[in-house]
Scaffold this motif. Structure first.
Motif, PDB file in Angstrom:
ATOM      1  N   GLU A  10       0.848  -1.186   0.000  1.00 10.20           N
ATOM      2  CA  GLU A  10       0.000   0.000   0.000  1.00 10.20           C
ATOM      3  C   GLU A  10       0.881   1.232   0.000  1.00 10.20           C
ATOM      4  O   GLU A  10       1.895   1.286   0.682  1.00 10.20           O
ATOM      5  CB  GLU A  10      -0.917   0.000   1.221  1.00 10.20           C
ATOM      6  N   ARG A  18       8.558  -0.119   7.919  1.00  6.59           N
ATOM      7  CA  ARG A  18       8.123  -1.412   8.452  1.00  6.59           C
ATOM      8  C   ARG A  18       8.902  -2.548   7.796  1.00  6.59           C
ATOM      9  O   ARG A  18       9.316  -3.504   8.448  1.00  6.59           O
ATOM     10  CB  ARG A  18       6.639  -1.640   8.167  1.00  6.59           C
ATOM     11  N   ASN A  65       4.528 -11.186   4.529  1.00  8.89           N
ATOM     12  CA  ASN A  65       3.090 -11.375   4.334  1.00  8.89           C
ATOM     13  C   ASN A  65       2.276 -10.947   5.544  1.00  8.89           C
ATOM     14  O   ASN A  65       1.104 -10.629   5.424  1.00  8.89           O
ATOM     15  CB  ASN A  65       2.805 -12.847   4.042  1.00  8.89           C
ATOM     16  N   LYS A  66       2.895 -10.990   6.715  1.00  9.76           N
ATOM     17  CA  LYS A  66       2.166 -10.615   7.933  1.00  9.76           C
ATOM     18  C   LYS A  66       1.955  -9.110   8.043  1.00  9.76           C
ATOM     19  O   LYS A  66       1.098  -8.667   8.799  1.00  9.76           O
ATOM     20  CB  LYS A  66       2.945 -11.095   9.168  1.00  9.76           C
ATOM     21  N   LEU A  67       2.766  -8.329   7.336  1.00  5.68           N
ATOM     22  CA  LEU A  67       2.602  -6.874   7.446  1.00  5.68           C
ATOM     23  C   LEU A  67       1.284  -6.470   6.795  1.00  5.68           C
ATOM     24  O   LEU A  67       0.992  -6.863   5.668  1.00  5.68           O
ATOM     25  CB  LEU A  67       3.778  -6.154   6.784  1.00  5.68           C
ATOM     26  N   VAL A  68       0.515  -5.698   7.530  1.00  7.97           N
ATOM     27  CA  VAL A  68      -0.834  -5.343   7.088  1.00  7.97           C
ATOM     28  C   VAL A  68      -0.797  -4.567   5.773  1.00  7.97           C
ATOM     29  O   VAL A  68      -1.688  -4.698   4.932  1.00  7.97           O
ATOM     30  CB  VAL A  68      -1.544  -4.544   8.202  1.00  7.97           C
ATOM     31  N   ASN A  69       0.244  -3.755   5.560  1.00  9.17           N
ATOM     32  CA  ASN A  69       0.294  -2.936   4.350  1.00  9.17           C
ATOM     33  C   ASN A  69       0.892  -3.673   3.146  1.00  9.17           C
ATOM     34  O   ASN A  69       0.985  -3.100   2.070  1.00  9.17           O
ATOM     35  CB  ASN A  69       1.118  -1.667   4.585  1.00  9.17           C
ATOM     36  N   VAL A  70       1.300  -4.911   3.350  1.00  9.44           N
ATOM     37  CA  VAL A  70       1.865  -5.667   2.230  1.00  9.44           C
ATOM     38  C   VAL A  70       0.746  -6.485   1.585  1.00  9.44           C
ATOM     39  O   VAL A  70       0.100  -7.294   2.240  1.00  9.44           O
ATOM     40  CB  VAL A  70       3.013  -6.581   2.703  1.00  9.44           C
ATOM     41  N   ILE A  71       0.514  -6.239   0.299  1.00 10.53           N
ATOM     42  CA  ILE A  71      -0.607  -6.879  -0.380  1.00 10.53           C
ATOM     43  C   ILE A  71      -0.202  -8.201  -1.012  1.00 10.53           C
ATOM     44  O   ILE A  71      -0.938  -9.176  -0.970  1.00 10.53           O
ATOM     45  CB  ILE A  71      -1.155  -5.949  -1.499  1.00 10.53           C
TER      46      ILE A  71
ATOM     47  N   MET B 122       7.279   0.052  16.652  1.00  7.97           N
ATOM     48  CA  MET B 122       7.059  -0.739  15.424  1.00  7.97           C
ATOM     49  C   MET B 122       7.433  -2.219  15.566  1.00  7.97           C
ATOM     50  O   MET B 122       6.669  -3.087  15.153  1.00  7.97           O
ATOM     51  CB  MET B 122       7.804  -0.104  14.260  1.00  7.97           C
ATOM     52  N   LYS B 126       1.545  -5.330  16.374  1.00  5.25           N
ATOM     53  CA  LYS B 126       1.076  -6.058  15.203  1.00  5.25           C
ATOM     54  C   LYS B 126       0.856  -5.061  14.069  1.00  5.25           C
ATOM     55  O   LYS B 126       1.130  -5.356  12.908  1.00  5.25           O
ATOM     56  CB  LYS B 126      -0.225  -6.785  15.559  1.00  5.25           C
ATOM     57  N   HIS B 127       0.385  -3.879  14.426  1.00  6.84           N
ATOM     58  CA  HIS B 127       0.238  -2.801  13.458  1.00  6.84           C
ATOM     59  C   HIS B 127       0.124  -1.500  14.234  1.00  6.84           C
ATOM     60  O   HIS B 127      -0.118  -1.524  15.443  1.00  6.84           O
ATOM     61  CB  HIS B 127      -1.017  -3.032  12.605  1.00  6.84           C
ATOM     62  N   ILE B 147      -7.790  -5.931  13.749  1.00  6.65           N
ATOM     63  CA  ILE B 147      -6.452  -6.516  13.632  1.00  6.65           C
ATOM     64  C   ILE B 147      -5.999  -7.080  14.982  1.00  6.65           C
ATOM     65  O   ILE B 147      -5.413  -8.157  15.060  1.00  6.65           O
ATOM     66  CB  ILE B 147      -5.456  -5.467  13.098  1.00  6.65           C
ATOM     67  N   LEU B 178      -9.177  -4.323   4.200  1.00  8.63           N
ATOM     68  CA  LEU B 178      -7.743  -4.492   4.453  1.00  8.63           C
ATOM     69  C   LEU B 178      -7.210  -5.558   3.503  1.00  8.63           C
ATOM     70  O   LEU B 178      -7.099  -6.723   3.865  1.00  8.63           O
ATOM     71  CB  LEU B 178      -7.503  -4.921   5.904  1.00  8.63           C
ATOM     72  N   PRO B 179      -6.904  -5.152   2.277  1.00  5.40           N
ATOM     73  CA  PRO B 179      -6.512  -6.158   1.283  1.00  5.40           C
ATOM     74  C   PRO B 179      -5.250  -6.930   1.672  1.00  5.40           C
ATOM     75  O   PRO B 179      -5.053  -8.053   1.227  1.00  5.40           O
ATOM     76  CB  PRO B 179      -6.279  -5.323   0.015  1.00  5.40           C
ATOM     77  N   GLY B 180      -4.411  -6.330   2.520  1.00  7.15           N
ATOM     78  CA  GLY B 180      -3.149  -7.008   2.870  1.00  7.15           C
ATOM     79  C   GLY B 180      -3.247  -7.823   4.146  1.00  7.15           C
ATOM     80  O   GLY B 180      -2.247  -8.313   4.649  1.00  7.15           O
ATOM     81  N   TYR B 181      -4.450  -7.948   4.695  1.00  6.69           N
ATOM     82  CA  TYR B 181      -4.583  -8.647   5.974  1.00  6.69           C
ATOM     83  C   TYR B 181      -5.683  -9.698   5.869  1.00  6.69           C
ATOM     84  O   TYR B 181      -6.869  -9.369   5.894  1.00  6.69           O
ATOM     85  CB  TYR B 181      -4.905  -7.641   7.075  1.00  6.69           C
ATOM     86  N   ASP B 302      -0.535 -18.592  12.600  1.00 10.53           N
ATOM     87  CA  ASP B 302       0.470 -17.722  11.997  1.00 10.53           C
ATOM     88  C   ASP B 302       1.433 -18.579  11.183  1.00 10.53           C
ATOM     89  O   ASP B 302       2.273 -19.280  11.734  1.00 10.53           O
ATOM     90  CB  ASP B 302       1.222 -16.990  13.122  1.00 10.53           C
ATOM     91  N   ALA B 304       4.010 -17.977   9.692  1.00 12.06           N
ATOM     92  CA  ALA B 304       5.433 -17.680   9.894  1.00 12.06           C
ATOM     93  C   ALA B 304       6.016 -18.444  11.077  1.00 12.06           C
ATOM     94  O   ALA B 304       7.225 -18.572  11.198  1.00 12.06           O
ATOM     95  CB  ALA B 304       5.639 -16.178  10.092  1.00 12.06           C
TER      96      ALA B 304
END
Ligand SMILES: Cc1ncc(C[n+]2csc(CCOP(=O)(O)OP(=O)(O)O)c2C)c(N)n1
Ligand SMILES: [Mg+2]
Lengths: 163, 580
Positions: A10, A18, A65-71, B122, B126-127, B147, B178-181, B302, B304
């Motif tokens: 994003e 981040r 992938n866990k980062l919310v802003n990473v699509i 940061m 988590k966000h 989140i 939230l397209p990335g979540y 998760d 990861a």
């Protein structure tokens, strides 16, 4: 081994921090990182090259992938993708060396983009290997300055890394 | 909903998210928000230090399963939250931390009480959000709560510049985009099939359970699965309570201060089903020699976590509860096996034990007595020996009844977390099992508890020392007790009284039970000062970096000393016997 990862992120404040923070905190080594616009102003594209084995690559991908802003996170298969890097190199150019430098430039299909009495600026685009080869050849004349963009990469064919 | 100020919008969001209580402490940039809180139905608990606000919100969240909320002003208020946020992050606790910030036009100017709190936090959130425009408040809050509580839960920070809380906006609570979540909750049926087949095939299974089972509310499914396949169950510190410890299949806790039989079972197992656990180094010991014969099935929400610390044979990404429920359906009923017999024999031979003779009160006995007198209590802990004894000697039966800072190991966590837990569960008895060192790190919260009539019971296991660190000095640094003696411990009874709480003390074993009964019956904030010896040890112990088979038995003077024998397991495991 060097891996190339393409990311769609994003286009928001703090995203780069981040990602960079994640790499440093988890002890992953970034070899190069580029960011630029995509066709959609809400998203940017990053290309990151990282050094490490498969286990590290898997962790990098999963953590990104866990980062919310990473699509999207996509590992680029070297056989299925094309990649390019651009470098501009200021090289010392004495009168007697100029013709040889010009020859190298033409063999590499590079360009001279600035000429001054004692130096030339050369622009070269290509794979990492090609740029490395050119740099090696230019070293004998004296490289005064170099700026490289880092790798960008794209999947061949109709597949695409898009939001 | 019409126009309102940012501050009013924030409270509207909290209401829409079902928040009933927030823990915080005001400051300059928060004046507009606190002014709005003055009119609100949401209960604000004024703490005495912001660290306690974060821990209280965390304790509230762990005890209730709801999102905890804390609030601190810009600069020092915000930085005081950091330890609490990091604690929540390490243990995957859903938290929304709000911080005041200098006005947007002053950000970056080193303004009075400016701190880059989104930057500072940061790596432990988590966000996070820095809200720059009042109209973003509804979206940011909705996303933040979503989140924080979904997927693998965790803390989310919202930084609120002063002008954003003053400016007006049209309130509208938007849908989440939230397209990335996309937390991956649905388990893959093929992986379940593989896992079930592997479990059926195996002869020496162990189920290894972490906090993920608690957070997904999967303890009933766990019980069902374990009983069907007769698999012994061991829990991490975070997983305590997910499986009743008085059940024949229970192995208690594993790892550094785990039971011998849990560690032996892990080392000899041929399959490990890990659920919502992350193979922390305190659990695995030396990774290279962890469970050498076992195939590993790892269930985690998760992705990861899977493959991060150990190699995994069958990964199952998804919600622990659904995975356990699917697995329980996919496996067949198994019979009590020679493996079960072997494990039962270990349990008989190597129980957790401690010496009972002597003049002084035994800390282990404090926990056992409390367990008998108040079996349904919520046990919150500080960090150190107190924490490990609480894990070992209280018989834990219910999830969300054991609350402890596991990942970060934060001294000073327990008391404020207990206040939060008690506020979330007012009908339960809540104890903070404390060390004299840890309790002094947030002792000022006695005021918060007394003012708000929160009847937490702090049981101080007062050894006069930073006991856990001293134990390591005793064992590995030739008893050179560098800076672990506290020299002068305040009179905790008087301290309690000074704050308006009840103070009790037990010095001799004969006084213990009566004092504990008095504490349980007390309806006010109570501190129980229990004097114990500085030489008590937490045992057994796997030294840091050693294999789980190398267990030190430190309660050597105990009644079961005779029962300790060199263990020659088929994997060549060894125990080092130590002199007490
Ligand atoms: C904030 C913080 N500082 C330091 C430590 C390191 N540490 C771990 S246990 C411990 C001793 C705790 O002493 P006390 O609370 O008296 O508990 P005891 O071990 O004596 O039961 C210390 C200093 C820690 N975990 N947290
Ligand atoms: Mg102590």
């Amino acid at each position: 081994m060097l891996h190339t990862i393409a990311l769609i992120v994003e286009n928001k404040a703090g995203v780069l921090v981040r990602i960079a923070g994640l790499f440093s905190r988890r002890g992953f080594n970034i070899d190069s990182l580029t960011v630029g616009a995509t066709d959609n102003p809400d998203y940017s594209r990053m290309t990151i090259t990282v050094e490490g084995d498969e286990v590290i690559l898997e962790q990098v991908t999963k953590q990104l992938n866990k980062l919310v802003n990473v699509i999207r996170v996509s590992e680029m298969d070297p056989n299925e993708s094309v990649d390019r890097e651009l470098a501009i190199i200021k090289v010392a150019a004495k009168k007697e060396d100029r013709s040889e430098i010009m020859q190298i430039v033409s063999v590499f299909r590079a360009k001279i983009i600035d000429v001054s009495p004692r130096s030339l600026i050369i622009e070269v685009t290509g794979t990492n290997d090609k740029i490395e080869a050119m740099v090696r050849l230019l070293r004998q004349f004296g490289i005064k300055e170099m700026a490289r963009t880092g790798r960008v990469s794209m999947v061949r064919g109709t597949k695409a890394v898009v939001p | 909903m019409g126009k309102m100020t940012g501050a009013q919008a924030i409270l509207e969001c909290l209401k829409l998210e079902g928040v009933e209580i927030i823990f915080g402490l005001p400051g300059g940039v928060l004046l507009p928000l606190y002014d709005a809180i003055y009119d609100s139905d949401i209960r604000h608990i004024l703490v005495r230090h912001e660290q306690a606000a974060a821990h209280a919100a965390d304790g509230y969240a762990r005890a209730t399963g709801r999102v905890g909320v804390c609030l601190a002003t810009s600069g020092p208020g915000a930085t005081n939250l950091v330890t609490g946020i990091a604690t929540a992050y390490m243990d995957s606790v859903p938290l929304v931390a709000m911080t005041g910030q200098v006005p947007t036009n002053l950000i970056g100017k080193d303004a009075f009480q400016e701190a880059d709190i989104t930057g500072i936090t940061m790596p432990v959130t988590k966000h996070s959000y820095l809200v720059k425009d009042a109209k973003d408040i509804p979206r940011v809050f909705r996303e933040a709560f979503y989140i924080a509580r979904t997927g693998r839960p965790g803390p989310v920070l919202i930084d609120l510049p002063r002008d954003v809380t003053v400016n007006e906006l049209d309130f509208h609570y938007p849908e989440i985009k939230l397209p990335g979540y996309n937390p991956n909750l649905k388990v893959h049926s093929l992986q379940i099939k593989k896992a079930a087949a592997a479990l059926m095939e195996a002869e020496r299974p162990v189920i290894y359970v972490g906090g993920g089972v608690k957070y997904s509310d999967g303890h009933r499914e766990l019980l069902k699965l374990a009983e069907r396949i007769k698999a012994p169950v061991t829990t991490t510190l975070m997983g305590i309570g997910c499986f009743p410890e008085d059940h024949p299949l229970s192995l208690g806790m594993l790892g550094m201060h785990g039971t011998k039989y849990a560690n032996y079972a892990i080392q000899e197992s041929d399959i490990i089903l890990a659920v919502g656990a992350r193979f922390d180094d305190r659990v695995t010991g030396k990774v290279a020699s962890f469970a050498p014969q076992a195939r590993i099935i790892h269930v985690d929400v998760d992705p990861a976590e899977i493959g991060k610390n150990v190699r995994v044979d069958i990964p199952v990404v998804g919600d622990a509860k659904s995975a356990l429920s699917e697995l329980a359906k996919a496996v067949g009923e198994k019979a009590w096996s020679p493996w079960n017999e072997k494990v039962a024999a270990w349990k008989g031979e190597y129980p957790l034990c401690y010496a009972t003779e002597g003049e002084s009160i035994k800390p282990q006995c404090v926990l056992e007595t409390l367990s008998r007198l108040c079996p349904d209590a919520v046990i919150v802990t500080e960090v150190g020996q107190n924490q490990m004894w609480a894990a070992q000697f209280f018989t834990h039966r219910d999830p969300r009844h054991f609350i402890s800072s596991g990942g970060l190991g934060t001294m000073g966590y327990g008391f404020p977390a207990a206040i939060g837990a008690k506020m979330g569960c007012p009908d339960k008895e809540v104890f903070d099992i404390a060390g004299d060192g840890s309790f002094q790190m947030n002792i000022q919260e006695l005021a918060t508890a007394v003012v708000n009539e929160v009847a937490v019971k702090v049981i101080v296991l007062n050894n006069g020392v930073l006991g856990m660190v001293r134990q390591w000095q005793d064992l590995f640094y030739e008893k050179r007790f560098s800076s672990t003696t506290l020299h002068r411990i305040p009179d905790f009874v008087k301290v309690a009284e000074a704050y308006g709480a009840l103070g009790l003390r037990a010095e001799k074993p004969s006084q213990l039970e009566a004092v504990l009964v008095e504490a349980i019956e007390s309806e006010v904030m109570t501190v129980v000062d229990i004097i114990i010896s500085p030489d008590e040890k937490v045992s057994p112990m796997v030294p840091a970096g050693a294999s789980l088979s190398e267990i030190l038995e430190l309660e050597a003077a105990g009644p079961s000393y005779e029962a300790q024998r060199s263990y020659a397991g088929s994997s060549g495991s060894e125990i080092l016997e130590m002199e007490g």
